[in-house]
Design a protein around this motif. Structure first.
Motif, PDB file in Angstrom:
ATOM      1  N   THR A  75      21.042  23.499  22.491  1.00 10.28           N
ATOM      2  CA  THR A  75      21.975  24.194  21.613  1.00 10.28           C
ATOM      3  C   THR A  75      22.864  23.195  20.882  1.00 10.28           C
ATOM      4  O   THR A  75      23.107  23.323  19.673  1.00 10.28           O
ATOM      5  N   ARG A 115      19.354  23.941  28.181  1.00 10.91           N
ATOM      6  CA  ARG A 115      19.784  24.947  27.199  1.00 10.91           C
ATOM      7  C   ARG A 115      21.012  24.453  26.442  1.00 10.91           C
ATOM      8  O   ARG A 115      21.079  24.536  25.221  1.00 10.91           O
ATOM      9  N   LEU A 170      27.126  29.798  20.856  1.00 12.41           N
ATOM     10  CA  LEU A 170      26.185  29.649  21.958  1.00 12.41           C
ATOM     11  C   LEU A 170      26.391  28.350  22.732  1.00 12.41           C
ATOM     12  O   LEU A 170      25.849  28.197  23.823  1.00 12.41           O
ATOM     13  N   ASN A 194      19.573  33.136  20.375  1.00 13.11           N
ATOM     14  CA  ASN A 194      19.877  32.921  21.793  1.00 13.11           C
ATOM     15  C   ASN A 194      18.623  33.094  22.647  1.00 13.11           C
ATOM     16  O   ASN A 194      18.373  32.310  23.565  1.00 13.11           O
TER      17      ASN A 194
END
Length: 115
Positions: A27, A23, A113, A9
Motif C-alpha cells: 500500500t 499489505r 488504506l 482494498n
C-alpha cells in the motif's frame, strides 16, 4: 467519501495473501508511486517535456493496471493522445487539470488504506 476505486482494498488484500506487513508495504509503495506520478507529470507539463511525461506514465502503467485505477489510466491515455496529436496546447491544459483531480483522488483513497 465516495470511492472511485472500490476494489482497491480487496486487490491489495488478495495480493498480500494475509501477510499484514506485506499489505502495508504494498500500500505504501502504491501511494509513493502515485505521489511520484503527480510530481513528475506536473514537472513534465510545466517544462513541456513529453519525454518526462512518457517515462512516468510507463513506469506507473503496470501498477495502475494491476490495481485497476481505470479512471486515472483512461485520463493518462487521453493525455498521451493529446500530446501526440497537438502537443502542449489548450486541450492538454484541460487534460492536465483533470489529471490532477484524478491523481489526487487516487492518492487520497490509497492514503486511507495505509493506516
Amino acid at each position: 467519501m465516495t470511492s472511485y476505486y472500490p476494489e482497491l482494498n480487496q486487490r491489495i488484500a488478495e495480493m498480500s495473501d494475509g501477510d499484514e506487513e506485506f499489505r502495508v508495504e504494498l500500500t505504501q509503495a502504491i501511494y509513493r508511486g502515485l505521489v511520484e506520478l503527480k510530481k513528475v507529470y506536473s514537472e513534465g507539463s510545466q517544462e513541456k517535456d513529453m519525454h518526462k511525461i512518457q517515462q512516468i506514465r510507463h513506469k506507473l502503467k503496470p501498477t495502475l493496471s494491476m490495481f485497476d485505477f481505470g479512471l486515472l489510466t483512461h485520463n493518462l491515455q487521453e493525455g498521451k493522445e493529446i500530446l501526440e496529436s497537438n502537443g502542449f496546447d489548450d486541450r492538454f491544459q484541460v487534460h492536465f487539470a483533470d489529471f490532477i483531480q484524478h491523481v489526487e483522488q487516487a492518492i487520497k483513497e490509497v492514503e486511507l488504506l495505509v493506516n
